[in-house]
Each structure stands twice: as C-alpha cells, then as structure tokens.
Scaffold this motif. Sequence first.
Motif: not given
Length: 359
Positions: A73-74, A77, A80-81, A222, A225-226, A228-229, A284
């Motif tokens: 997840t991190v 993120k 994505g950012e 963005l 990315g949020r 995605t895990s 991403t």
Amino acid sequence: MPEMFIFSALPSSWSFLPMVLFRILRVPSTPYTMVPASVYLGFSASIIWVGQGTYLTSTARSHARDYNLHEGTVIGKFNGEFWGLFASHQFVGNLITLALLSDGTEGSTSSTTLLYVVFLCSMTLGTILMCFLTKKTDEGESRQPDSSVSFYSNVVSLSKSVINPLFDVRMLLVIPLIAYSGLQQAFVWAEFTKDIVTPALGESGVGGAMAVYGAFDAICSLAAGRLTSGPKSITLIVSGGAFIQAIVFLWLLLAYRLTSGVLGIMYPLLMAAILGIGDGVFNTQLSALLGILFKHDMEGAFAQLKVWQSASIAVVFFLSSYISLKAMLVIMLAALCISYAGFLFLTLKVEKAFSSSSS
C-alpha cells in the motif's frame, strides 16, 4: 545499461547535474549538435530514472517498516503521488508556455529566453532539493561504499545485477507491458498530436489537448496509487487502463472521422483524457509492481524498465514517418494484447508459484 554503473558510483543527488549543465551551456540548434545532445540527454535521463525508481521504492519500504504499515500500500501511494506530480508538468508546462507566449511573440529571442529561464530555474530547484536526500538500506541505515571492494569486483557485481533480471521469468513476462507503456506514450507525442489533434484543433490546439492529457494523467496517477495494495489490485487497475486505451485505438481505427463543430473539438479532447488515464495507470502500476517483485534487485529492475520503455519510444518515432496511422494503430492493439496476456499470466499463475515457494 551504463546508467547502472553511474548510479552506483555517484550519489543519487548528482543525477540532475548533466542536464543542468546542458541547459546552462545552451547548445546551439544545428544538425551537428542535436544528435550528440540527444544522446547526452538520453544518457543523463537514464541515470535520473534508475535513481528515481530505486530511491522511491526503498524510501516507501523504509516508511512502511518504520510505521508498521502495509508495504504494498505504501509503495502504491508513494508512486501515485510521484507520478501524479510528474504528470502535472504536461498541464502546468503548457499553461506556462501559453502565458509567456500569449502576446504573439512566438519564436522571438526575448520570449524564448524567458521561457528558457523559467525551465532552468525549475530544474535548478529540483537539483538543490535532491541534495538533501539520503539513501537508506533495508535496515534503515545510510549505505556507505565499501572501500575494500576492488573496482573490478564492483564492475562484475553490477554486470550481474544488470543481466540477472533477464533470467527471471517474471521480468520476461512483464517486459512486453513495459515496452507497451513506452509505445503508448510515444503514440500520443508523435502520432496522436500530428494526425488527430492538429487536423481537428490546429497547431494552437495541441497545447490545450496535451494539457487535458496531463491533467487526467495526474489525477489518475494519484487515484491509482491510492488503490494499489499488491499484485491483485495491480492486476485490476492495469486491466482497466488497458481496456480504456483499447477502446480509443478501436475508435480511431474503425469509427473516428474528422468533424466540425463542438463534436470536432470534444472528440480529440476526450481521447486525450482517456489516453492520459491509461498512462497514469501504467506508470504507477509498473513501478509499484517492479518494487514489490524485485525488492532484492531494484536497480536492475528499474534499469530494465527504462531500457525497454526508451527502446519502444524510439521505435515509434522512427516508424512514424514511414507507416500510416492505421498501421500504427494495428501495431498498438497487437502490442497491447500480447503484453496484457503476458501480464495476466504473470499475476495469475507465475507469481502464485513464487509466493508459495517462498512461504
């Protein structure tokens, strides 16, 4: 892949310096300088991109470990950012260009110089900020070079790091999707703007269409990315991105006709938005996937990413002068189908075997 050796030998904060030096020198635009300059900038960019992928993934993994967060997840993120901010250059850059050249002074020395100074300041700021970054190992300590290791041993180790991913079946299955991600980017830059946007909106409309492309690219990066895990979420997101881009290619191949009026303006902008969404997905998800699958050889994995992306981009630019738009669309659809099939096999079959054997 010489960028692997340069990146390992120099601090990552130095990776911007070759491009800054080029901007400062302002190489004159002549046939005898543009080809060497292109080679120079391509080599410099390769150092930046290998460093970016490796640093971002290692930082995300360190952050997840320090705060006891889910690693996948991190990584999603963080990617994505980063890609959201990176994609915004298409939107912001076109607006800056439009603002600085809106008085009808395109091509004049003063307007070009002002635009050049703005971009140079942006690059210099990025280089300064890079100097404050530190690279950490998986244990969270700063990595220091081992002076006891000979130069020859270091070269042999780096060579193995470059070649080893090519013997990994996971990398062989993801390489087609990497190549396709480069193809679809080059298609937008070379073919879409020339054969679709310019006839419908004129040359002055190219900037607006690319601004739309960049805006939706940034927003999708963005959002993706949020979401995605791990491999499962990456599979679903990539499937969505591949599907919507396939719709655009089929639309252009079978149904699109140049029209006038509002629809003639809206169709290219809608296509630009959809293509931007797809690009955000591939940027991403590929970076996150490589970071998750190749945590023990990130430099080699991200070097492969840029090699195959760059090669496919070059292929499109070389072929664009010799083949028609329809032929290019057929190539894009074939590449998308082949790459997506390999990606599905990787995520649904092979990775399960690797996960079960490592557990």
